[in-house]
Enzyme design. Structure first.
Site, PDB file in Angstrom:
ATOM      1  N   ARG A 179       0.983  -1.178   0.077  1.00  0.00           N
ATOM      2  CA  ARG A 179      -0.099   0.219   0.146  1.00  0.00           C
ATOM      3  C   ARG A 179       0.903   1.183  -0.100  1.00  0.00           C
ATOM      4  NH1 ARG A 179      -4.384  -0.807   4.477  1.00  0.00           N
ATOM      5  NH2 ARG A 179      -3.808   0.908   5.375  1.00  0.00           N
ATOM      6  N   ARG A 208       0.452   7.992  10.835  1.00  0.00           N
ATOM      7  CA  ARG A 208      -0.692   7.463  11.048  1.00  0.00           C
ATOM      8  C   ARG A 208      -0.668   7.168  12.405  1.00  0.00           C
ATOM      9  NH1 ARG A 208      -0.098   2.635   6.911  1.00  0.00           N
ATOM     10  NH2 ARG A 208      -2.089   1.918   8.126  1.00  0.00           N
TER      11      ARG A 208
HETATM   12  P1  AP5 Z   1      -3.782  -6.040   9.088  1.00  0.00           P
HETATM   13  O1  AP5 Z   1      -5.017  -7.027   9.541  1.00  0.00           O
HETATM   14  O2  AP5 Z   1      -3.864  -5.626   7.663  1.00  0.00           O
HETATM   15  O3  AP5 Z   1      -3.914  -4.542  10.110  1.00  0.00           O
HETATM   16  P2  AP5 Z   1      -5.107  -3.588  10.316  1.00  0.00           P
HETATM   17  O4  AP5 Z   1      -5.035  -3.359  11.606  1.00  0.00           O
HETATM   18  O5  AP5 Z   1      -6.237  -4.004   9.493  1.00  0.00           O
HETATM   19  O6  AP5 Z   1      -4.292  -2.380   9.499  1.00  0.00           O
HETATM   20  P3  AP5 Z   1      -4.463  -1.067   8.711  1.00  0.00           P
HETATM   21  O7  AP5 Z   1      -3.021  -0.647   8.408  1.00  0.00           O
HETATM   22  O8  AP5 Z   1      -5.226  -1.510   7.503  1.00  0.00           O
HETATM   23  O9  AP5 Z   1      -5.407  -0.066   9.561  1.00  0.00           O
HETATM   24  P4  AP5 Z   1      -5.315   1.348   9.533  1.00  0.00           P
HETATM   25  O10 AP5 Z   1      -6.571   1.570  10.641  1.00  0.00           O
HETATM   26  O11 AP5 Z   1      -4.179   1.853   9.559  1.00  0.00           O
HETATM   27  O12 AP5 Z   1      -5.814   1.634   7.993  1.00  0.00           O
HETATM   28  P5  AP5 Z   1      -7.263   1.806   7.162  1.00  0.00           P
HETATM   29  O13 AP5 Z   1      -7.300   0.989   5.939  1.00  0.00           O
HETATM   30  O14 AP5 Z   1      -8.314   1.636   7.957  1.00  0.00           O
HETATM   31  O15 AP5 Z   1      -2.508  -6.724   9.490  1.00  0.00           O
HETATM   32  C1  AP5 Z   1      -1.275  -6.005   9.173  1.00  0.00           C
HETATM   33  C2  AP5 Z   1      -0.375  -6.838   8.777  1.00  0.00           C
HETATM   34  O16 AP5 Z   1       0.062  -7.996   9.943  1.00  0.00           O
HETATM   35  C3  AP5 Z   1      -0.713  -7.963   7.474  1.00  0.00           C
HETATM   36  O17 AP5 Z   1       0.441  -8.258   6.754  1.00  0.00           O
HETATM   37  C4  AP5 Z   1      -0.961  -9.280   8.431  1.00  0.00           C
HETATM   38  O18 AP5 Z   1      -0.930 -10.252   7.685  1.00  0.00           O
HETATM   39  C5  AP5 Z   1      -0.466  -9.211   9.671  1.00  0.00           C
HETATM   40  N1  AP5 Z   1      -0.746  -9.768  10.979  1.00  0.00           N
HETATM   41  C6  AP5 Z   1      -1.962  -9.446  11.328  1.00  0.00           C
HETATM   42  N2  AP5 Z   1      -2.397  -9.991  12.376  1.00  0.00           N
HETATM   43  C7  AP5 Z   1      -1.315 -10.658  12.906  1.00  0.00           C
HETATM   44  C8  AP5 Z   1      -0.512 -11.468  14.049  1.00  0.00           C
HETATM   45  N3  AP5 Z   1      -1.677 -11.664  15.074  1.00  0.00           N
HETATM   46  N4  AP5 Z   1       0.551 -12.232  14.079  1.00  0.00           N
HETATM   47  C9  AP5 Z   1       1.233 -11.554  13.008  1.00  0.00           C
HETATM   48  N5  AP5 Z   1       0.948 -11.026  11.913  1.00  0.00           N
HETATM   49  C10 AP5 Z   1      -0.336 -10.362  11.665  1.00  0.00           C
HETATM   50  O19 AP5 Z   1      -7.036   3.312   6.832  1.00  0.00           O
HETATM   51  C11 AP5 Z   1      -6.220   3.824   6.025  1.00  0.00           C
HETATM   52  C12 AP5 Z   1      -6.320   5.336   5.882  1.00  0.00           C
HETATM   53  O20 AP5 Z   1      -7.473   5.841   5.356  1.00  0.00           O
HETATM   54  C13 AP5 Z   1      -6.238   6.110   7.183  1.00  0.00           C
HETATM   55  O21 AP5 Z   1      -4.693   6.364   7.349  1.00  0.00           O
HETATM   56  C14 AP5 Z   1      -6.917   7.539   6.844  1.00  0.00           C
HETATM   57  O22 AP5 Z   1      -6.336   8.207   5.973  1.00  0.00           O
HETATM   58  C15 AP5 Z   1      -8.210   6.521   6.178  1.00  0.00           C
HETATM   59  N6  AP5 Z   1      -9.382   6.562   6.909  1.00  0.00           N
HETATM   60  C16 AP5 Z   1      -9.818   4.960   7.262  1.00  0.00           C
HETATM   61  N7  AP5 Z   1     -10.690   5.098   7.938  1.00  0.00           N
HETATM   62  C17 AP5 Z   1     -11.021   6.203   8.239  1.00  0.00           C
HETATM   63  C18 AP5 Z   1     -12.059   6.891   9.267  1.00  0.00           C
HETATM   64  N8  AP5 Z   1     -12.694   6.242  10.101  1.00  0.00           N
HETATM   65  N9  AP5 Z   1     -11.744   8.320   9.568  1.00  0.00           N
HETATM   66  C19 AP5 Z   1     -10.606   9.057   9.027  1.00  0.00           C
HETATM   67  N10 AP5 Z   1      -9.813   8.547   8.091  1.00  0.00           N
HETATM   68  C20 AP5 Z   1     -10.132   7.227   7.770  1.00  0.00           C
END
Ligand code: AP5
Length: 213
Positions: free
Chosen positions: A160, A171
């Site tokens: 990403r 972030r």
């Molecule tokens: P993964 O499951 O992908 O983690 P995640 O918590 O979902 O991480 P994200 O980076 O997607 O969260 P985020 O909240 O920053 O992003 P979002 O898309 O919401 O796991 C991560 C990695 O670890 C993977 O490779 C996985 O395989 C591995 N893994 C998982 N569990 C594991 C374990 N137990 N052991 C080992 N490995 C493991 O947001 C992106 C952007 O969108 C934000 O920065 C913002 O600009 C915008 N945005 C989104 N929602 C909002 C909102 N509500 N308000 C304002 N802006 C928003």
């Protein structure tokens, strides 16, 4: 099941939400995925949102609430929902409370997944996502059978744009200042459960199930 998965970027919210939603036949509502779909389609909303996302900043609350309202009214959400990455600010949490009252879909639990900043940076920097089916991998913790290729659909795996370390640090700052206060907000509402997010994917999954009963 009607719940929120809270936690810092990269803690594993998406990984857990996908399996939980499938098992419970609930809607997986990830505002990040919805925004990335707009970006990929080049919509005006996507173009505006990308400016914030690429800098690691939160997208404005009014934009997010419009997306969530539309998504919550779709038929699958009537059977249950798992919010992943939403709400992220106090204003979003208050607006969500009003929306759930109007839709008569009350929240049952909020699970906060916890891990250190260093661990989540390691998880994010190794994350790879399929361009086609959106399956998530990790180069070390859950690698695909063939480097760069999705096991499920053969699609190309990519990193990403917002997963470079400088953006991840921003972030994390946004998370600690604007989202982490929601932990106390939901604790006060009697809905909060905390789960150690540092364990294996399967152990986290079991801990979530135990926490929500
Ligand atoms: P993964 O499951 O992908 O983690 P995640 O918590 O979902 O991480 P994200 O980076 O997607 O969260 P985020 O909240 O920053 O992003 P979002 O898309 O919401 O796991 C991560 C990695 O670890 C993977 O490779 C996985 O395989 C591995 N893994 C998982 N569990 C594991 C374990 N137990 N052991 C080992 N490995 C493991 O947001 C992106 C952007 O969108 C934000 O920065 C913002 O600009 C915008 N945005 C989104 N929602 C909002 C909102 N509500 N308000 C304002 N802006 C928003």
């Amino acid at each position: 099941m009607r719940m929120i998965l809270l936690g810092p970027p990269g803690v594993g919210k998406g990984t857990q939400a996908v399996t939980l939603a499938q098992a419970e036949q609930a809607a997986h509502i990830s505002t990040g995925d919805i925004l990335r779909a707009h970006v990929a389609q080049g919509t005006p909303l996507g173009k505006a949102a990308k400016e914030y996302m690429d800098k690691g900043l939160l997208v404005p609350d009014d934009v997010i609430m419009g997306l969530v309202k539309d998504r919550l009214q779709q038929p699958d959400a009537q059977n249950g929902y798992i919010f992943d990455g939403f709400p992220r600010t106090a204003a979003q949490a208050v607006a969500l409370g009003q929306l759930l009252n109007e839709e008569e879909l009350p929240l049952e639990a909020v699970v906060s997944l916890e891990a250190s900043d260093e661990l989540v940076v390691e998880r994010i920097s190794g994350r790879r996502t399929c361009r086609e089916c959106k399956e998530v991998y990790h180069v070390k913790f859950s690698p695909p059978k063939v480097t760069g290729v999705c096991d499920k659909c053969g699609g190309e795996l990519y990193q990403r744009d917002d997963d470079i370390e400088t953006v991840v640090r921003k972030r994390l700052t946004e998370y600690h200042t604007k989202t982490a206060p929601l932990i106390e907000y939901y604790r006060a509402e009697g809905l909060l459960k905390t789960v150690d997010g540092t364990q294996s994917v399967q152990a986290v999954s079991q801990a979530i199930r135990k926490a929500i009963g």
